[in-house]
Design a protein around this motif. Structure first.
Motif, mmCIF file in Angstrom:
data_model
loop_
_atom_site.group_PDB
_atom_site.id
_atom_site.type_symbol
_atom_site.label_atom_id
_atom_site.label_comp_id
_atom_site.label_asym_id
_atom_site.label_seq_id
_atom_site.Cartn_x
_atom_site.Cartn_y
_atom_site.Cartn_z
ATOM 1 N N MET A 1 -2.538 107.199 -41.244
ATOM 2 C CA MET A 1 -2.759 107.414 -39.820
ATOM 3 C C MET A 1 -4.050 108.186 -39.586
ATOM 4 O O MET A 1 -4.793 107.911 -38.633
ATOM 5 N N ALA A 2 -4.334 109.143 -40.454
ATOM 6 C CA ALA A 2 -5.590 109.881 -40.337
ATOM 7 C C ALA A 2 -6.777 108.973 -40.621
ATOM 8 O O ALA A 2 -7.812 109.036 -39.942
ATOM 9 N N TRP B 1 -9.922 116.387 -31.142
ATOM 10 C CA TRP B 1 -9.478 115.933 -29.819
ATOM 11 C C TRP B 1 -9.483 117.065 -28.803
ATOM 12 O O TRP B 1 -9.764 116.833 -27.620
ATOM 13 N N ILE C 1 -8.215 116.552 -37.084
ATOM 14 C CA ILE C 1 -8.134 115.583 -35.982
ATOM 15 C C ILE C 1 -7.715 116.272 -34.690
ATOM 16 O O ILE C 1 -8.258 115.996 -33.613
ATOM 17 N N ARG C 2 -6.776 117.188 -34.777
ATOM 18 C CA ARG C 2 -6.328 117.902 -33.584
ATOM 19 C C ARG C 2 -7.474 118.725 -32.991
ATOM 20 O O ARG C 2 -7.682 118.746 -31.770
ATOM 21 N N THR D 1 -0.331 100.801 -41.025
ATOM 22 C CA THR D 1 0.562 101.767 -40.374
ATOM 23 C C THR D 1 1.863 101.099 -39.944
ATOM 24 O O THR D 1 2.944 101.670 -40.100
ATOM 25 N N ASN E 1 -6.963 105.811 -40.080
ATOM 26 C CA ASN E 1 -7.124 104.833 -39.013
ATOM 27 C C ASN E 1 -7.859 105.393 -37.794
ATOM 28 O O ASN E 1 -8.196 104.634 -36.882
ATOM 29 N N THR E 2 -8.097 106.698 -37.748
ATOM 30 C CA THR E 2 -8.917 107.246 -36.672
ATOM 31 C C THR E 2 -10.387 106.904 -36.866
ATOM 32 O O THR E 2 -11.183 107.055 -35.948
ATOM 33 N N SER E 3 -10.741 106.447 -38.061
ATOM 34 C CA SER E 3 -12.112 106.010 -38.341
ATOM 35 C C SER E 3 -12.201 104.500 -38.128
ATOM 36 O O SER E 3 -11.323 103.763 -38.573
ATOM 37 N N TYR F 1 -4.530 99.652 -39.240
ATOM 38 C CA TYR F 1 -3.465 99.561 -38.248
ATOM 39 C C TYR F 1 -2.300 98.684 -38.717
ATOM 40 O O TYR F 1 -1.144 98.991 -38.434
#
Length: 238
Positions: free
Chosen positions: A122-123, A184, A180-181, A68, A125-127, A65
């Motif tokens: 950014m991808a 979700w 990721i899309r 980013t 950071n989803t982990s 984060y």
């Protein structure tokens, strides 16, 4: 035209880590005898400033984060650095591109590679685990150091590698965003199915108020909803 591949490679590398590019080119020019490096990059104050900023990026770029936020701040810094380095390289080699054209090439390439870097971060950071950010940052630092070094001695080979990496990075960003899309969307559908299941249980638990002909749930509705939830849980784990 010998400066053209160096301009392209330095632009790509500036979009990943602009301070490393300035530091490495300056060191090669001052201590490695690289004649393609402009003298302004060999100055002591430039080398010291680039070294300090490189150390800051080396630390902050590995924190989830925070990396980013750092990328957002450098959305303007990296393309400007790529354009500036490109213009300096062109001015140092009068037979190559004009300074404006070289700045456009370096700045555009830096903007593209910066977009790839920011998208991948950014991808990542989803982990929740930080290992992916650290590995990505180390891979970026090594690739920048390797290609800038290669560009000083074999500019066309380095430019070819930079072009391949830029294309592969764009494909990875597209793949990560699509995955990721899809995740979700499945999670949203799963939440809606759970909400419908809870609403159906509440309806069945309400006492009969004496009205005849009130709608009743079919006997197979609850098993079907349970089966749908089980199937969605299985899809999310894939």
């Amino acid at each position: 035209m010998e400066a053209v591949p160096l301009i392209f490679t330095s632009g790509w590398a500036s979009g990943i880590n602009a301070y490393a590019v300035v530091l490495l080119l300056g060191l090669f020019g001052r201590f490695g005898g690289a004649e393609s490096v402009p003298p302004v990059l060999e100055r002591t104050d430039v080398l010291l400033a680039a070294a300090v900023l490189f150390l800051c990026e080396a630390v902050l770029d590995k924190i989830p984060y925070v990396d980013t936020v750092w990328d957002v701040v450098h959305t303007f810094v990296r393309p400007i650095a790529g354009a500036t380095v490109g213009a300096l390289l062109a001015a140092h080699d009068p037979g190559s591109l004009g300074e404006v054209a070289a700045g456009a090439v370096g700045g555009t390439t830096a903007l593209l590679s910066h977009g790839v870097k920011a998208g991948l971060r950014m991808a990542a950071n989803t982990s929740p685990e930080p290992a992916s950010n650290i590995l990505l940052s180390l891979g970026e630092d090594l690739s920048v150091a390797g290609l800038v070094t290669l560009a000083v001695f074999h500019p066309w080979l380095a430019a070819s590698a930079a072009a391949v990496l830029l294309l592969l990075g764009a494909l990875l960003v597209w793949f990560a965003v699509s995955r990721i899309r899809r995740f979700w969307l499945r999670r949203r559908d799963r939440g809606r199915a759970r909400a419908r299941a809870r609403e159906g249980v509440r309806d069945e638990g309400e006492p009969d108020r004496g009205r005849r002909g009130s709608p009743r749930r079919s006997e197979g509705a609850e098993p079907r909803e349970a089966e749908d939830l089980h199937r969605q849980d299985r899809d999310l784990t894939q």
